[in-house]
Design a protein around this motif. Structure first.
Motif, mmCIF file in Angstrom:
data_model
loop_
_atom_site.group_PDB
_atom_site.id
_atom_site.type_symbol
_atom_site.label_atom_id
_atom_site.label_comp_id
_atom_site.label_asym_id
_atom_site.label_seq_id
_atom_site.Cartn_x
_atom_site.Cartn_y
_atom_site.Cartn_z
ATOM 1 N N PHE A 78 0.844 -1.197 0.000
ATOM 2 C CA PHE A 78 0.000 0.000 0.000
ATOM 3 C C PHE A 78 0.884 1.254 0.000
ATOM 4 O O PHE A 78 0.595 2.228 -0.694
ATOM 5 C CB PHE A 78 -0.933 0.008 1.223
ATOM 6 C CG PHE A 78 -1.683 1.305 1.390
ATOM 7 C CD1 PHE A 78 -2.739 1.626 0.548
ATOM 8 C CD2 PHE A 78 -1.326 2.215 2.379
ATOM 9 C CE1 PHE A 78 -3.416 2.838 0.677
ATOM 10 C CE2 PHE A 78 -1.992 3.424 2.521
ATOM 11 C CZ PHE A 78 -3.048 3.733 1.670
ATOM 12 N N CYS A 83 -0.527 4.908 -1.312
ATOM 13 C CA CYS A 83 -0.715 5.938 -0.287
ATOM 14 C C CYS A 83 -0.338 7.332 -0.812
ATOM 15 O O CYS A 83 0.810 7.544 -1.231
ATOM 16 C CB CYS A 83 0.121 5.604 0.944
ATOM 17 S SG CYS A 83 0.019 6.901 2.189
ATOM 18 N N ALA A 85 0.239 10.062 0.845
ATOM 19 C CA ALA A 85 1.342 10.631 1.637
ATOM 20 C C ALA A 85 2.661 9.973 1.259
ATOM 21 O O ALA A 85 3.721 10.608 1.272
ATOM 22 C CB ALA A 85 1.068 10.464 3.129
ATOM 23 N N GLY A 86 2.609 8.689 0.911
ATOM 24 C CA GLY A 86 3.808 7.996 0.454
ATOM 25 C C GLY A 86 4.312 8.583 -0.860
ATOM 26 O O GLY A 86 5.513 8.717 -1.079
ATOM 27 N N CYS A 179 7.475 7.999 6.776
ATOM 28 C CA CYS A 179 7.180 6.589 6.456
ATOM 29 C C CYS A 179 8.116 5.626 7.192
ATOM 30 O O CYS A 179 7.694 4.573 7.644
ATOM 31 C CB CYS A 179 7.320 6.348 4.959
ATOM 32 S SG CYS A 179 6.196 7.329 3.969
ATOM 33 N N CYS A 183 5.082 6.672 10.858
ATOM 34 C CA CYS A 183 3.699 6.429 10.424
ATOM 35 C C CYS A 183 3.115 5.179 11.094
ATOM 36 O O CYS A 183 3.633 4.068 10.924
ATOM 37 C CB CYS A 183 3.649 6.264 8.909
ATOM 38 S SG CYS A 183 1.986 5.861 8.348
ATOM 39 N N THR A 185 0.360 3.598 10.349
ATOM 40 C CA THR A 185 -0.111 2.637 9.330
ATOM 41 C C THR A 185 1.069 1.828 8.803
ATOM 42 O O THR A 185 0.983 0.610 8.629
ATOM 43 C CB THR A 185 -0.793 3.379 8.160
ATOM 44 O OG1 THR A 185 -1.751 4.281 8.698
ATOM 45 C CG2 THR A 185 -1.473 2.411 7.214
ATOM 46 N N GLY A 186 2.172 2.526 8.583
ATOM 47 C CA GLY A 186 3.383 1.828 8.144
ATOM 48 C C GLY A 186 3.820 0.791 9.164
ATOM 49 O O GLY A 186 4.257 -0.307 8.808
HETATM 50 S S1 SF4 Z 1 4.326 4.657 5.808
HETATM 51 FE FE1 SF4 Z 1 2.345 5.702 6.134
HETATM 52 S S2 SF4 Z 1 2.483 7.650 5.040
HETATM 53 FE FE2 SF4 Z 1 4.156 6.335 4.319
HETATM 54 S S3 SF4 Z 1 3.347 5.358 2.521
HETATM 55 FE FE3 SF4 Z 1 2.957 3.951 4.221
HETATM 56 S S4 SF4 Z 1 0.891 4.456 4.974
HETATM 57 FE FE4 SF4 Z 1 1.584 6.148 3.666
#
Ligand code: SF4
Ligand code: SF4
Ligand code: SF4
Length: 257
Positions: A78, A83, A85-86, A179, A183, A185-186
């Motif tokens: 993802f 993403c 933001a990524g 990231c 993060c 989610t990361g």
């Molecule tokens: S680490 Fe977070 S901000 Fe970076 S790409 Fe993954 S989900 Fe998106």
């Protein structure tokens, strides 16, 4: 053009195409989550949110389930493919002035930050029922409503948002700072990725030349912390040791990236 070059080109454009589709479908939701979401942990309480024009009200469950499913199957894909933001981090990494400078032990320890952030989010969501820190009073124009949110935001909301925006901007200094180190989610996807079957792997033929992690925007290698399975490093490996698959063809020498 050789077939290998054609395959590399196809891989590149497939990733760009997926990124474009993701931008089209979830970029606005991503923006709202950072700049207008009143919840301590954005993106997960959209069903109870007063910000009526946020596309998350329709998208959040499918996006959340999609991210979890992708994590179980493809680890941090993802991050590498969808993403927004990524993608911003990827753009920033092209000009990051400390590229190649923040790695080794410091990067390894700082990498735990994303697990700490994930744990804090879990406490806020499960233990504290995801508190609502600010209620945007206006549901009008895109930019004006964001400005008003900042003007009337609760201090804790301002702190949370400043940390997120500030660490995203740090990507201009240290590639993929948010990231790699912060993060949540990361962090969750990194844990799921340990068990995911489909990922880029390094075979026994690896000579530990380090070309892959010097090419990688996240300054890592396949199967290591922060690898998003983007596949960009595959084309630089002089012995073709990087491959996408469900099973390792053996491990190469393990050095710290
Ligand atoms: S680490 Fe977070 S901000 Fe970076 S790409 Fe993954 S989900 Fe998106
Ligand atoms: S190690 Fe390779 S596949 Fe993993 S994120 Fe870096 S460039 Fe992409
Ligand atoms: S995977 Fe390839 S590029 Fe990376 S260290 Fe091994 S031989 Fe070098």
């Amino acid at each position: 053009m050789s077939s290998t070059t054609a395959i590399r080109g196809a891989r590149y454009w497939i990733r760009r195409l997926i990124q474009a589709v993701a931008l089209f479908t979830i970029a606005e939701f991503s923006y709202y989550g950072i700049f207008r979401c009143p919840f301590a942990v954005p993106y997960v309480s959209c069903a109870n949110c007063p910000v009526v024009q946020c596309p998350g009200k329709q998208l959040w469950l499918i996006v959340l389930l999609g991210i979890l499913a992708s994590g179980l199957l493809f680890g941090r894909a993802f991050c590498g493919y969808a993403c927004p933001a990524g993608m911003l981090n990827e753009l920033f990494s092209k000009v990051a002035v400390l590229r190649g400078k923040v790695r080794g032990k410091f990067a390894a320890v700082a990498g735990y930050g994303k697990y700490v952030a994930a744990a804090i989010c879990a406490v806020l969501f499960f233990g504290m029922h995801n508190p609502r820190w600010a209620v945007p009073i206006r549901t009008g124009e895109f930019v004006n409503s964001t400005v008003l949110t900042f003007e009337h935001a609760f201090p804790l909301w301002l702190i949370r948002t400043s940390i997120v925006v500030g660490t995203l901007l740090l990507g201009l200094l240290i590639p993929y700072f948010f990231c790699r180190f912060l993060c949540p989610t990361g962090g969750v996807l990194e844990i799921l990725g340990r068990f995911s079957p489909f990922k880029y792997r390094v075979a026994d033929s690896c000579t530990d030349c380090g070309k892959c992690d010097r090419t990688c925007g996240l300054e890592t290698r396949p199967e290591r912390d922060n690898c998003t399975n983007c596949g960009e490093c595959r084309s630089v490996c002089p012995v073709d040791a990087i491959h996408l698959g469900t099973a390792a063809k053996g491990r190469g020498p393990q050095s710290t990236a």
